[in-house]
Structure formats: C-alpha cells, structure tokens
Design a protein around this motif. Structure first.
Motif, PDB file in Angstrom:
ATOM      1  N   SER A 180     -13.352 -26.477 -30.893  1.00  0.00           N
ATOM      2  CA  SER A 180     -12.903 -25.921 -32.177  1.00  0.00           C
ATOM      3  C   SER A 180     -13.064 -26.926 -33.306  1.00  0.00           C
ATOM      4  N   TYR A 181     -12.642 -28.184 -33.055  1.00  0.00           N
ATOM      5  CA  TYR A 181     -12.748 -29.201 -34.101  1.00  0.00           C
ATOM      6  C   TYR A 181     -14.208 -29.600 -34.340  1.00  0.00           C
ATOM      7  N   SER A 182     -15.043 -29.535 -33.306  1.00  0.00           N
ATOM      8  CA  SER A 182     -16.472 -29.794 -33.505  1.00  0.00           C
ATOM      9  C   SER A 182     -17.075 -28.770 -34.453  1.00  0.00           C
ATOM     10  N   GLU A 183     -16.702 -27.509 -34.252  1.00  0.00           N
ATOM     11  CA  GLU A 183     -17.220 -26.452 -35.122  1.00  0.00           C
ATOM     12  C   GLU A 183     -16.682 -26.591 -36.549  1.00  0.00           C
ATOM     13  N   LEU A 184     -15.419 -27.069 -36.677  1.00  0.00           N
ATOM     14  CA  LEU A 184     -14.880 -27.319 -38.013  1.00  0.00           C
ATOM     15  C   LEU A 184     -15.674 -28.401 -38.734  1.00  0.00           C
ATOM     16  N   SER A 185     -16.037 -29.451 -37.986  1.00  0.00           N
ATOM     17  CA  SER A 185     -16.790 -30.533 -38.625  1.00  0.00           C
ATOM     18  C   SER A 185     -18.192 -30.082 -39.025  1.00  0.00           C
ATOM     19  N   LEU A 186     -18.778 -29.163 -38.234  1.00  0.00           N
ATOM     20  CA  LEU A 186     -20.165 -28.754 -38.471  1.00  0.00           C
ATOM     21  C   LEU A 186     -20.302 -27.561 -39.419  1.00  0.00           C
ATOM     22  N   ARG A 187     -19.182 -27.035 -39.889  1.00  0.00           N
ATOM     23  CA  ARG A 187     -19.259 -25.837 -40.732  1.00  0.00           C
ATOM     24  C   ARG A 187     -19.934 -26.136 -42.069  1.00  0.00           C
ATOM     25  N   ASN A 188     -19.872 -27.404 -42.508  1.00  0.00           N
ATOM     26  CA  ASN A 188     -20.542 -27.791 -43.749  1.00  0.00           C
ATOM     27  C   ASN A 188     -21.150 -29.175 -43.532  1.00  0.00           C
ATOM     28  N   SER A 189     -22.402 -29.191 -43.086  1.00  0.00           N
ATOM     29  CA  SER A 189     -23.049 -30.463 -42.741  1.00  0.00           C
ATOM     30  C   SER A 189     -24.037 -30.924 -43.807  1.00  0.00           C
ATOM     31  N   GLU A 190     -24.031 -30.265 -44.947  1.00  0.00           N
ATOM     32  CA  GLU A 190     -24.971 -30.652 -46.000  1.00  0.00           C
ATOM     33  C   GLU A 190     -24.631 -32.038 -46.524  1.00  0.00           C
ATOM     34  N   GLY A 191     -25.630 -32.914 -46.546  1.00  0.00           N
ATOM     35  CA  GLY A 191     -25.446 -34.262 -47.062  1.00  0.00           C
ATOM     36  C   GLY A 191     -24.817 -35.229 -46.086  1.00  0.00           C
ATOM     37  N   VAL A 192     -24.492 -34.767 -44.882  1.00  0.00           N
ATOM     38  CA  VAL A 192     -23.870 -35.639 -43.881  1.00  0.00           C
ATOM     39  C   VAL A 192     -24.928 -36.603 -43.333  1.00  0.00           C
ATOM     40  N   PRO A 193     -24.631 -37.889 -43.235  1.00  0.00           N
ATOM     41  CA  PRO A 193     -25.595 -38.838 -42.670  1.00  0.00           C
ATOM     42  C   PRO A 193     -26.037 -38.409 -41.270  1.00  0.00           C
ATOM     43  N   PRO A 194     -27.310 -38.604 -40.928  1.00  0.00           N
ATOM     44  CA  PRO A 194     -27.829 -38.156 -39.632  1.00  0.00           C
ATOM     45  C   PRO A 194     -27.051 -38.703 -38.439  1.00  0.00           C
ATOM     46  N   LEU A 195     -26.565 -39.946 -38.543  1.00  0.00           N
ATOM     47  CA  LEU A 195     -25.815 -40.533 -37.424  1.00  0.00           C
ATOM     48  C   LEU A 195     -24.549 -39.733 -37.142  1.00  0.00           C
ATOM     49  N   PHE A 196     -23.798 -39.380 -38.214  1.00  0.00           N
ATOM     50  CA  PHE A 196     -22.578 -38.592 -38.042  1.00  0.00           C
ATOM     51  C   PHE A 196     -22.894 -37.203 -37.483  1.00  0.00           C
ATOM     52  N   LEU A 197     -23.950 -36.595 -37.989  1.00  0.00           N
ATOM     53  CA  LEU A 197     -24.329 -35.259 -37.533  1.00  0.00           C
ATOM     54  C   LEU A 197     -24.705 -35.275 -36.055  1.00  0.00           C
ATOM     55  N   SER A 198     -25.468 -36.267 -35.670  1.00  0.00           N
ATOM     56  CA  SER A 198     -25.869 -36.381 -34.271  1.00  0.00           C
ATOM     57  C   SER A 198     -24.655 -36.558 -33.361  1.00  0.00           C
ATOM     58  N   ARG A 199     -23.716 -37.391 -33.790  1.00  0.00           N
ATOM     59  CA  ARG A 199     -22.516 -37.630 -32.971  1.00  0.00           C
ATOM     60  C   ARG A 199     -21.682 -36.363 -32.834  1.00  0.00           C
ATOM     61  N   ALA A 200     -21.555 -35.608 -33.907  1.00  0.00           N
ATOM     62  CA  ALA A 200     -20.780 -34.361 -33.856  1.00  0.00           C
ATOM     63  C   ALA A 200     -21.422 -33.358 -32.901  1.00  0.00           C
ATOM     64  N   LEU A 201     -22.741 -33.283 -32.924  1.00  0.00           N
ATOM     65  CA  LEU A 201     -23.439 -32.357 -32.022  1.00  0.00           C
ATOM     66  C   LEU A 201     -23.309 -32.800 -30.567  1.00  0.00           C
ATOM     67  N   LEU A 202     -23.306 -34.109 -30.341  1.00  0.00           N
ATOM     68  CA  LEU A 202     -23.118 -34.610 -28.980  1.00  0.00           C
ATOM     69  C   LEU A 202     -21.726 -34.257 -28.456  1.00  0.00           C
ATOM     70  N   THR A 203     -20.716 -34.435 -29.304  1.00  0.00           N
ATOM     71  CA  THR A 203     -19.352 -34.092 -28.895  1.00  0.00           C
ATOM     72  C   THR A 203     -19.242 -32.607 -28.584  1.00  0.00           C
ATOM     73  N   LYS A 204     -19.862 -31.788 -29.417  1.00  0.00           N
ATOM     74  CA  LYS A 204     -19.851 -30.343 -29.168  1.00  0.00           C
ATOM     75  C   LYS A 204     -20.565 -30.033 -27.851  1.00  0.00           C
ATOM     76  N   GLY A 205     -21.694 -30.691 -27.606  1.00  0.00           N
ATOM     77  CA  GLY A 205     -22.425 -30.466 -26.369  1.00  0.00           C
ATOM     78  C   GLY A 205     -21.615 -30.859 -25.150  1.00  0.00           C
ATOM     79  N   ARG A 206     -20.887 -31.966 -25.234  1.00  0.00           N
ATOM     80  CA  ARG A 206     -20.053 -32.396 -24.106  1.00  0.00           C
ATOM     81  C   ARG A 206     -18.942 -31.385 -23.833  1.00  0.00           C
TER      82      ARG A 206
END
Length: 813
Positions: free
Chosen positions: A255-281
C-alpha cells in the motif's frame, strides 16, 4: 600512486583519496619541537580547521566511502596520533601565543584529549541528519559512530554493535546492524541537534537498518506530516514501505509503495528504482509473482545511469524459480545486457567449505529444470571470457566445472576446466570483480577434482587404472596454483581423506598411515589453539577423519555433534578478551575528568569545545611416499569390510546402505527432545539450564547439497531435520529427503535424472546429532545418561584411542 590512470579526472580522484585517507597519519609525524613558533601556529590553525570545519575534511573523508571510517584512517598510527596530539596541546598551553592565534584554535587545543574529536563527530552527525538518501545516511552515521568511539562520549555506544556492509538496495531484506534505539537517540540528544523534516527521514533510515522498526515508523510519520516537497514525500513513503517489508507486513508495504509511486514525476531515478524494488519484494512475498516480475523489470529500467546490484538481479531470477517458470527465467537471462549477466555471475562470490554463491546454485537449478544447461554454459563462458581479460576467470571456471559435474556428471568437461585453473598461477591478489581469494579457488578446484577422481577410482576394476588415478591425485597439491598460494592445512583435510581412501585399497600401508595421521594432526592443532573462528570446520573434519578409523565411530559422532558450539575454555577466552580490551583502552583517548554518563553533562561538554555552528598459515607438508606394500590385508576382517564400503564394489551393496540406515535410525531415536532456538536440545524440565548452551558461530550454516538445492539448511541440531554427512565425498551434506533419494538411486538406479549424482555411490553417512546429545556448556559436553566431560579431556581421550587403534592396525602379520 603506483597505477596512475591516464584520465586526469581519475588522477585527481586518486590524489583526493590519498590526501584525505592519509592526512591524519602524516600529521602524527609532525612535532612542535622541530619547527619555529610561527610554523607551529600555522600547523595548529590548519589542524583545527581540519577537525572543526564541517564542509572540509569531514565531507572529504565521507566521500571516500564507509570503509574509510576513523578506525581505518588512524589505526596504523593510533598511539602515535594521540602522543602527537598531546604534545601539540601542551605546546599551545605552554607557549605565549594567544594574542597571535585564532581564539577558536586556542579553545580547541586547550580542551581535554577525550574531547579532541568531538567537533569531527558532531559534523558527521549533522551530515547524517541532513542526508537525503539511504546510502548517505548510513555512511554518515557510520563515520559519526567511529569518531564518537574515540571521545569521552563513547559510553553512548553499544558494546555489542556489529557493522556489516549492506547493499544500498538491500536494507529492506532484514539484514541489520544492531544498534539500540538508546544509542541512536542518545547521540542526537548529546549533540543538541534540532531536527527538521528531512532529519526524521534520515533518523528513520538508521533506526530501520538497526532493527528498530516501530520507532522508524514513528519518525517517518513525523517526516510525512512535516513534508511539503513532493520528492521528500515520495522518499518517505518508499522508506515506510521498506520498514513494513522488514516487519513482514507485506500488504501494508504494498500500500505504501503504491502511495509513493502515485506521483513519480521528477523523482530521481535512484529513488524510483528503490520504490519499485520494494513493491516487487512485497508482491513476491505475497506470491504475486507476475506483478513482482513486472516491478523488478521496471526497477532495472528506471535508472539507466546506474545498474542495479547483483543481489537485485538474483532476486528477480529467484522470482521465476519460485513461480516455477524456469524457461521464462532463461529467456529473461538472455534478454539482459552482458554487463548485467556479468554482475549476476560475480555477485557476492564466496565459496568455502560451507557455501557457494547463491547465484550459481540458482543457475544450476534453472538450467536443470528448464533443460537449458547448454544455454547457461554459454552464459558462463561469456562471463569467463570477459574476466579473462583481467586474468580473473578462474573462480567462474571452478563454478562451471562444478555444474558440469553435478548436473551432467560430465567428468571430462569438469576436469578440463579444473586443469586450466590448477595450471594457472597467482601473484597473491584477489581476483577482479569476484574478489575471490586464490587460495580458496585452488582449494575448491582440488576438492572437486578429488571427488571426481574418487568416483573414477571406485568405478574402476583395474589395478593399473586405480594406480594411475592415485598417482594423479597425489600431484594435485603440486600444481601451479596451489604452489603459488598459501593454503592452510585445514583447507586440505578433505583432499587428504580422499587420498587415504585410495591408499587404504592400494597401499603402501605406511603412506596410508602417514596421510591419515597428517589429517588428524591438522585438526588437532587447530582445535588446541586459542583461535575460535575455525573450530567448527575442524570439528567437522575431525569427525570425518575418525570415521576412517575402525572402532571410532562413536567418537566421530560426538565430535560431529560439537560443531555448532564453543568448545574453548571460557576462562581462557575471557582472559584473552580482557587483554585485548586493556590494549585498546590504552590507545583510546582518556578524558581528564573521567567518562561522562549524564546526557545533560555531555551536551554541556560538547558545546564548550571549539565547534562551528554547523591465526598463521599452516605450511602444507608433502606426503612422504614410504613403506612397503600393504601386507596380508585380507587377514584383517575390519579392513576388508571398510575397503568394500569405500569403493562400493560389492555386488549387493548391503553393507554400505545397511550401515547408513542403522546409524540413521539410532540418531533419530536419540533426538526426540525439543530443540531450542540456539540449536541445543532440551527437555521440558531443564529449560533454564539449556538456555546457557554455548552456541558457536552461527555463520557456519550448512546447506543440503542434494536435489533440493539449498532449500534445507542447518544452523544447529534439529530432531525433526537430521543432517547426513557423507564420509567419502569432500562435500556432501544431505537432508532426509535427499538422503532417501540417494539410497533409492543406489538400489534402483535412481529417478533417471542426473540430479541424483550429488553424492558418491554406496556412501557411508555420519548422521547428527549423536544419540543422547544435549549440548555443550562451559566447554563441557553433556549427553543423556552419561557423565559430563570437558571437551579438552574428551579430545585427549580421542588422541589416546587413536594411537591404540593404530597399534591394532599394525599388530600381527
């Protein structure tokens, strides 16, 4: 700089690393008596600026990476550093220079020695609490802790702290560096630092990493409440998802992964990648493998400037294995870039007596179950070709040889690769990318080759062929790579046992005696020293050695059962520990007014300092070829029986399987007690006593090497999961199911899969724990129905019986 890069930017970086990495060591050689007062004032002002200026030295050493903590920066000159600091402090106090020097410099040099590094520590703490990402927060905290440990505030720190390198993308995996919340909050209070919204995030990162999950959630909620920046909000929710992953609350994490990814515009690639990894796990733990795969693939593509780590690639591949989509896993592997396959194949390369790289185990599984072995071999060869450009292909050749041997039972293909490794040489440096040690690679090659030769020896019906194999086996340690590395004696014990098995059949008897005695002496020497870290492997090896001597099975079973316990005398350990502590304390800064325990006093003290507002390698003895041929071997019935078990050449094979099964039944019958968390057995009436079992190093985890492919492992004895250890193979530890498969394979020819060739035919197994096993406490062995016995006394008894059994062996005609 011995290897100056051609790129000027690289040269600048090397100069930067040298300047910041060695400045304290070089400064320690400067003495005020060697220079004029003007020069000395300049030195004092420069050093004060170095220690107190947050954005100078502090930022510079943090840029070197977490390996360059203060312990490393001054460990080579620790005593000299403080002698030098005290001499400069005394010079400032004794010399009338105050009107001519900066007041901050005077204030700094007239403080107590215990406060000398407080400005440095405070700057690291401020960097930690200003950190904008996980890596920076962890690094600055590590530096801060390192500096505080050399000040009067060191009592704030936990004594049992352990700090292991953790991949920046893997702090969600539950790996922890254990620091209490009292330490973490105490540091912040001691330096009286005001927290901002970003500070709560940085604080939560460290709390989560140190295992304080609930506190991390509380701090992240504060950060979310105070945050007004979209990127900060994204980062806070991503970290909150990571914390819930560690708490195994995967639905909340998702749920919190989806909250973080709901607006990813302008997010640094490192943060975006980490959020997607957490969601994948989170998806993966909820068995939503398709969704997890999508998230991992997006994570790989989200940050094109920085490739994900080998650990993440391994996680992605593991998802396909868990979902039993092995053909798709091969397809995914093929779609990766060569650099990604290189990263996976060299990730976390550690291959010793207990374990091998996880990626290589998984690759063998995927190759076997997708019927794509040739495809995986091609990938191995691609990676080896790349590594060969740096003369670093040997570790991967050993892994590929092992795959040929274990999957295809292709001895010739494996031997070609192993011969390439053994014929190579080493200058002593670790191999590039894998960081594998040449001695470990040489040992692995020798052990695998020994296993292959033993199988060939067992299968051969010709004395000439057996003699040729034995001669070749004797030369393994004289090959180029083993000769160019320093291999400890205990690493070669499995190889010596293979030689002993061959010599028992072929003779000469004196050489058989010499080889087995050498293996026995190596284990004994390592168990009688004051070093603890290698006791577990030597207990295991000694058990295998004793199984080769008639009449010593019981001692072998007990020795094997001791392998997860501390067997050295606790008093001697304590004495050595006290000596080390005294030695360390002698070099540590000692405050004039004592160590401060009250936090308020500590805070006052900090603010008065000049702060800105901001075991030797055993030599491998060569085998002496001596003595005559074995005489009248047939006269000794026990010898004949052992030989038949060795080679599996009896037509019915009943002795071998019968022996293994009888030991199994006896061991299982004696292991009905409940098992405690630390691996020691206990009954309902002696819980309090059993809590004090001296469990040893849990890093010596054993894995099943059968068809389950590491699905079963042991960190201690468990009555429901006995561990079978083959006496003949250099490494063959099996769980109950794999042991049964092996026995069925012996009897019926197996399931028709080469997977069953994970252990020698008609092997003999040592099963743990021994009947009646209770545990070890205060270096004393406890067994049901028997008097407790000190381990050292038991070891002495084993020595005496060993000598007696040799006399029986040589007695008579």
């Amino acid at each position: 700089m011995y290897h100056t890069p051609s790129d000027p930017r690289d040269r600048t970086q090397k100069l930067h690393e040298y300047a910041f990495g060695y400045c304290l060591e070089h400064w320690a050689w400067i003495s005020p008596s060697d220079h004029s007062d003007d020069d000395n004032m300049e030195v004092c002002e420069a050093f004060t600026t170095l220690i107190t200026e947050r954005y100078g030295f502090v930022t510079g050493i943090e840029d070197l990476g977490p390996d360059y903590v203060l312990d490393r920066l001054i460990e080579s000159c620790d005593e000299r550093f403080w002698e030098s600091w005290n001499s400069w402090s005394q010079w400032v106090k004794d010399t009338p220079i105050k009107p001519y020097i900066d007041p901050l410099t005077v204030k700094y040099w007239t403080c107590d020695q215990g406060d000398a590094l407080l400005p440095l520590a405070k700057s690291h703490v401020e960097n930690w609490l200003d950190a904008a990402d996980y890596g920076a927060a962890r690094k600055s905290y590590k530096f801060a802790r390192s500096a505080i440990a050399r000040t009067s505030l060191r009592n704030l720190l936990d004594d049992d702290y352990e700090d292991d390198d953790i991949d920046e993308e893997h702090e969600e995996d539950g790996a922890e560096e254990n620091a209490s919340k009292e330490e973490i909050y105490g540091i912040i209070k001691a330096f009286d630092i005001q927290l901002r919204s970003n500070s709560y995030y940085a604080l939560a990162v460290v709390l989560n990493l140190r295992g304080n999950r609930e506190e991390a959630i509380m701090e992240l909620e504060k950060a979310i409440e105070m945050s007004r920046d979209p990127i900060e909000e994204f980062r806070n929710y991503e970290q909150l998802a990571a914390v819930y992953c560690n708490l195994e609350k995967y639905t909340d994490a998702l749920s919190y992964s989806e909250l973080s990814l709901r607006n990813s515009e302008g997010v640094p690639p490192l943060f975006l990648s980490r959020a997607l990894l957490t969601k994948g796990r989170a998806h993966g733990e909820l068995s939503q493998y398709e969704e997890a795969t999508v998230s991992f693939e997006k994570a790989r593509l989200a940050n094109l400037d920085r490739m994900v780590s080998g650990g993440v690639l391994l996680e992605e591949l593991s998802l396909h294995h868990k979902s039993e989509k092995h053909e798709y896993a091969i397809k995914i592997l093929g779609s990766w870039k060569p650099i990604e396959r290189l990263t996976l194949f060299t990730n976390n390369y550690c291959w010793n007596e207990w374990a091998e790289p996880d990626a290589h185990v998984l690759l063998r599984v995927v190759a076997t179950r997708s019927n794509s072995f040739d495809v995986v071999v091609g990938m191995f060869r691609e990676v080896i070709q790349t590594l060969d450009a740096e003369d670093a292909g040997a570790p991967l050749r050993v892994s590929l040889a092992y795959a040929h041997w274990r999957i295809r039972y292709d001895a010739e293909a494996a031997k070609v690769l192993l011969n390439q490794v053994l014929n190579s040489t080493s200058m002593g440096y670790n191999y590039s990318l894998t960081d594998a040690e040449p001695c470990d690679v040489a040992v692995r090659a020798i052990n695998i080759m020994s296993d292959i030769m033993l199988r060939e020896f067992q299968a051969s019906k010709s004395p000439e062929s057996k003699a040729r194999i034995l001669t070749e086996a004797k030369t393994l340690r004289q090959r180029n790579l083993p000769q160019s590395t320093q291999i400890s004696g205990s690493q070669l014990t499995p190889h010596l046992l293979v030689l002993a098995r061959m010599l028992r059949k072929m003779g000469p008897a004196q050489e058989y005696n010499d080889v087995l005695q050498q293996a026995f002496d190596i284990c004994l020497e390592n168990l009688n020293d004051s070093v603890d870290w290698n006791d577990s492997i030597n207990l295991y090896h000694l058990a295998m050695v004793l199984m080769h001597m008639d009449g010593m099975r019981r001692e072998a079973e007990i020795m094997n059962s001791c392998q997860w316990y501390q067997i050295n005398d606790s008093e001697s350990q304590s004495a050595e520990g006290d000596h080390d502590t005294q030695s360390n304390e002698a070099h540590a800064p000692q405050p004039v007014d004592g160590v401060y325990s009250d936090v308020e006093d500590i805070t006052d003290r900090v603010n008065t300092v000049g702060l800105n507002s901001d075991a030797s390698v055993a030599q491998d003895a060569s085998l002496d070829a001596g003595g005559g041929n074995v005489e009248d071997q047939d006269e000794k019935e026990d010898d004949d029986e052992m030989e038949d078990e060795d080679d599996g050449e009896d037509s019915d094979g009943e002795n071998e399987c019968g022996a293994a099964e009888s030991v199994t039944e006896a061991s299982q019958a004696g292991s009905e007690a409940k098992i405690s968390d630390d691996g020691a057995s206990k009954t309902e009436d002696d819980t309090e006593v059993q809590e004090s079992w001296d469990v040893g190093d849990a890093s010596n985890k054993n894995y099943c090497k059968g068809v389950c492919y590491y699905n079963n492992d042991w960190e201690g004895w468990d009555a429901e999961y006995p561990m079978y250890q083959c006496v003949f193979c250099t490494e063959s530890i099996l769980c109950s199911d794999c042991h049964t498969i092996r026995l069925n394979y012996n009897e019926k020819g197996g399931p028709g899969e080469r997977e069953a060739d994970f252990c020698c035919a008609n092997g003999q197994y040592l099963v743990g724990p021994v009947t009646g096993w209770q545990g070890v406490r205060d270096s004393t062995i406890f067994m049901d129905g028997e008097e407790p016995i000190k381990f050292k006394i038991f070891l002495d008894n084993v020595q005496h019986k060993w000598k007696d059994e040799w006399e029986k062996f040589w007695d008579g005609h």
